[in-house]
Design an enzyme around this catalytic site. Structure first.
Site, PDB file in Angstrom:
ATOM      1  CG  MET A   1      56.348   6.631  -5.591  1.00 43.26           C
ATOM      2  SD  MET A   1      58.051   6.064  -5.711  1.00 43.26           S
ATOM      3  CE  MET A   1      58.631   6.299  -4.040  1.00 43.26           C
ATOM      4  CB  ALA A   2      49.998   3.487  -5.588  1.00 45.17           C
TER       5      ALA A   2
ATOM      6  CE  LYS B   1      53.544  13.446  -8.221  1.00 45.54           C
ATOM      7  NZ  LYS B   1      53.101  12.327  -9.066  1.00 45.54           N
TER       8      LYS B   1
ATOM      9  CG  ASP C   1      64.127  11.097 -14.367  1.00 41.43           C
ATOM     10  OD1 ASP C   1      63.447  10.179 -13.878  1.00 41.43           O
ATOM     11  OD2 ASP C   1      64.186  11.318 -15.589  1.00 41.43           O
TER      12      ASP C   1
ATOM     13  CB  CYS D   1      48.399   8.385 -11.762  1.00 40.64           C
ATOM     14  SG  CYS D   1      48.686   6.636 -11.799  1.00 40.64           S
TER      15      CYS D   1
ATOM     16  N   GLY E   1      60.872  10.506  -5.668  1.00 38.00           N
ATOM     17  CA  GLY E   1      60.170   9.238  -5.541  1.00 38.00           C
ATOM     18  C   GLY E   1      61.113   8.054  -5.594  1.00 38.00           C
ATOM     19  NE  ARG E   2      60.902   6.771 -11.004  1.00 37.36           N
ATOM     20  CZ  ARG E   2      61.172   7.013 -12.259  1.00 37.36           C
ATOM     21  NH1 ARG E   2      61.202   6.026 -13.125  1.00 37.36           N
ATOM     22  NH2 ARG E   2      61.413   8.261 -12.668  1.00 37.36           N
TER      23      ARG E   2
ATOM     24  CG  ASN F   1      58.080  14.239  -9.290  1.00 30.05           C
ATOM     25  OD1 ASN F   1      57.209  13.677  -9.956  1.00 30.05           O
ATOM     26  ND2 ASN F   1      58.933  13.575  -8.534  1.00 30.05           N
TER      27      ASN F   1
ATOM     28  CD  GLN G   1      48.102  11.587  -5.392  1.00 27.83           C
ATOM     29  OE1 GLN G   1      48.207  10.380  -5.566  1.00 27.83           O
ATOM     30  NE2 GLN G   1      48.890  12.474  -5.962  1.00 27.83           N
TER      31      GLN G   1
HETATM   32  C1  LIG Z   1      55.423   2.629  -8.168  1.00 27.36           C
HETATM   33  C2  LIG Z   1      54.962   4.025  -8.359  1.00 27.36           C
HETATM   34  C3  LIG Z   1      53.724   4.429  -7.846  1.00 27.36           C
HETATM   35  C4  LIG Z   1      53.259   5.739  -8.027  1.00 27.36           C
HETATM   36  N1  LIG Z   1      52.079   6.115  -7.465  1.00 27.36           N
HETATM   37  C5  LIG Z   1      51.660   7.411  -7.564  1.00 27.36           C
HETATM   38  C6  LIG Z   1      50.483   7.870  -6.889  1.00 27.36           C
HETATM   39  O1  LIG Z   1      49.816   7.130  -6.156  1.00 27.36           O
HETATM   40  N2  LIG Z   1      50.138   9.172  -7.068  1.00 27.36           N
HETATM   41  C7  LIG Z   1      50.874  10.032  -7.846  1.00 27.36           C
HETATM   42  O2  LIG Z   1      50.512  11.206  -7.973  1.00 27.36           O
HETATM   43  N3  LIG Z   1      52.001   9.625  -8.464  1.00 27.36           N
HETATM   44  C8  LIG Z   1      52.415   8.347  -8.334  1.00 27.36           C
HETATM   45  N4  LIG Z   1      53.603   7.975  -8.902  1.00 27.36           N
HETATM   46  C9  LIG Z   1      54.451   8.982  -9.585  1.00 27.36           C
HETATM   47  C10 LIG Z   1      55.480   9.578  -8.602  1.00 27.36           C
HETATM   48  O3  LIG Z   1      54.837  10.332  -7.589  1.00 27.36           O
HETATM   49  C11 LIG Z   1      56.484  10.502  -9.327  1.00 27.36           C
HETATM   50  O4  LIG Z   1      55.781  11.531  -9.944  1.00 27.36           O
HETATM   51  C12 LIG Z   1      57.307   9.772 -10.379  1.00 27.36           C
HETATM   52  O5  LIG Z   1      57.779   8.522  -9.903  1.00 27.36           O
HETATM   53  C13 LIG Z   1      58.499  10.627 -10.851  1.00 27.36           C
HETATM   54  O6  LIG Z   1      59.362  10.947  -9.763  1.00 27.36           O
HETATM   55  P1  LIG Z   1      60.753  10.146  -9.516  1.00 27.36           P
HETATM   56  O7  LIG Z   1      61.531  10.200 -10.795  1.00 27.36           O
HETATM   57  O8  LIG Z   1      61.406  10.880  -8.396  1.00 27.36           O
HETATM   58  O9  LIG Z   1      60.381   8.729  -9.150  1.00 27.36           O
HETATM   59  C14 LIG Z   1      54.059   6.671  -8.745  1.00 27.36           C
HETATM   60  C15 LIG Z   1      55.307   6.264  -9.251  1.00 27.36           C
HETATM   61  C16 LIG Z   1      55.763   4.972  -9.063  1.00 27.36           C
HETATM   62  C17 LIG Z   1      57.117   4.589  -9.606  1.00 27.36           C
END
Ligand SMILES: Cc1cc2nc3c(=O)[nH]c(=O)nc-3n(C[C@H](O)[C@H](O)[C@H](O)COP(=O)(O)O)c2cc1C
Length: 322
Positions: free
Chosen positions: A17-18, A139, A202, A100, A224-225, A200, A70
């Site tokens: 997560m950037a 990814k 939710d 992304c 992630g979140r 991945n 990444q």
């Molecule tokens: C703030 C934010 C930044 C993210 N940055 C990236 C990233 O740099 N590279 C990437 O592949 N996915 C990125 N994602 C996507 C997450 O890796 C992930 O696929 C997505 O949040 C769904 O997973 P979750 O429901 O567990 O959060 C980002 C998501 C969020 C919310």
């Protein structure tokens, strides 16, 4: 589960997560039970290599291996060169971002936009795999749009190109973050390729992790979140998957100690001024569900000074413990 020669201790991954999964976050999440924490995406453009943002994003000092970096971009040769460069700097695994949803990542069409162009996906993956000796992972999302889910074809292209693991977010590019992730497409991909598949989207609780693993047959779970402000979620998931029992929720002193460690890491990485700004969201997520958390969050966002911020956090947790 293995990625290349790297034997992972479990199948739990921190989602990149950037702006969030920087070195301090990754270190804590790894210690709390995640096997791997993919770095925030790094642009493949060579002119950005020495930008402050890129330098901070590729800082892995003191982090336990394997280090997964990444990269993002759309030009096969540029991505190959970026992979080589990051592998030389010490990346143990190169991960490619095709997940992304942003229209442009660093001003080029990249991320999940690439899923529109399967031949280009193939050229990118072949170029990157050929460029490095370390394993390459990918990814993706399920496809460009709900009616155009091409994850199975992309997964096959990836496997043929020599990609060694695939993480899939159960939403299409057009979904952005709306609605709920679906896992049928991930299950279908898993049944059609031999490389490890990581599900991945939710996953918020240990039960979610178990259910998604069962529904998809995936080899791992990426979170992630839900781990924002809750890095112990990885420990909770690992324990539940191993034993079928829930760990007790962490108590305020442990949460406070983890947050203070996180703040110190942020001040150290970014410097105190920027570190204190970055820290605000993490403080907010951490105290969200704690007594008086909302009021404390409103108070702490007004503090600019890092040391005053840290004292406020210390005081808040001392009040909770009392
Ligand atoms: C703030 C934010 C930044 C993210 N940055 C990236 C990233 O740099 N590279 C990437 O592949 N996915 C990125 N994602 C996507 C997450 O890796 C992930 O696929 C997505 O949040 C769904 O997973 P979750 O429901 O567990 O959060 C980002 C998501 C969020 C919310």
């Amino acid at each position: 589960m293995k990625i290349g020669a790297h034997q992972l201790r479990n199948g739990l991954f921190v989602a990149p997560m950037a702006g969030i999964t920087d070195r301090p976050f990754r270190r804590i999440a790894r210690r709390m039970g995640a096997a791997l924490a993919v770095s925030e995406m790094i642009s493949s453009r060579p002119e950005l290599r020495e930008s402050r943002k890129t330098r901070l994003r590729r800082d892995h000092a003191g982090e336990p291996g394997p280090i997964s970096v990444q990269i993002a971009g759309s030009e096969p040769q540029m991505l190959a060169e970026a992979a080589r460069y990051n592998a030389e700097l010490g990346a143990d695994i190169i991960d490619i971002n095709m997940g992304c949803p942003a229209k442009k990542v660093c001003n080029v069409s990249a991320g999940s936009a690439l899923l529109e162009d399967e031949p280009l996906v193939g050229r990118i993956l072949q170029a990157v795999v050929a460029a490095v000796d370390v394993p390459v992972t990918l990814k993706i999302r399920t496809g460009p749009a709900p009616g155009r889910r091409n994850a199975v074809r992309v997964a096959r292209i990836a496997e043929d190109a020599g990609v060694q693991a695939l993480a899939i977010h159960g939403r299409s590019r057009a979904d952005l973050f709306a609605g709920r992730a679906e896992y049928e497409t991930i299950a279908e991909v898993k049944s059609r390729v031999r490389i490890p598949v990581i599900a991945n989207g939710d996953v918020e609780t240990p039960q979610d992790a178990k259910r998604v693993l069962e529904q998809t047959g995936a080899d791992g779970i990426m979170v992630g979140r839900a781990a924002q402000g809750r890095p112990w979620l990885f420990r909770a998931i690992a324990h539940y998957l191993e034993t079928g029992r829930h760990l007790p929720a962490p108590r305020a002193p442990e949460i406070g100690a983890l947050l203070v460690e996180h703040l110190e890491g942020l001040y150290g990485l970014y410097g105190e001024e920027q570190g204190a700004r970055v820290a605000r969201k993490h403080i907010g997520w951490t105290v969200r569900d704690l007594p008086g958390g909302e009021a404390f969050r409103a108070e702490v966002v007004r503090i600019a000074d890092a040391r005053a911020q840290q004292r406020a956090v210390d005081d808040y947790f001392a009040r909770l413990a009392a």
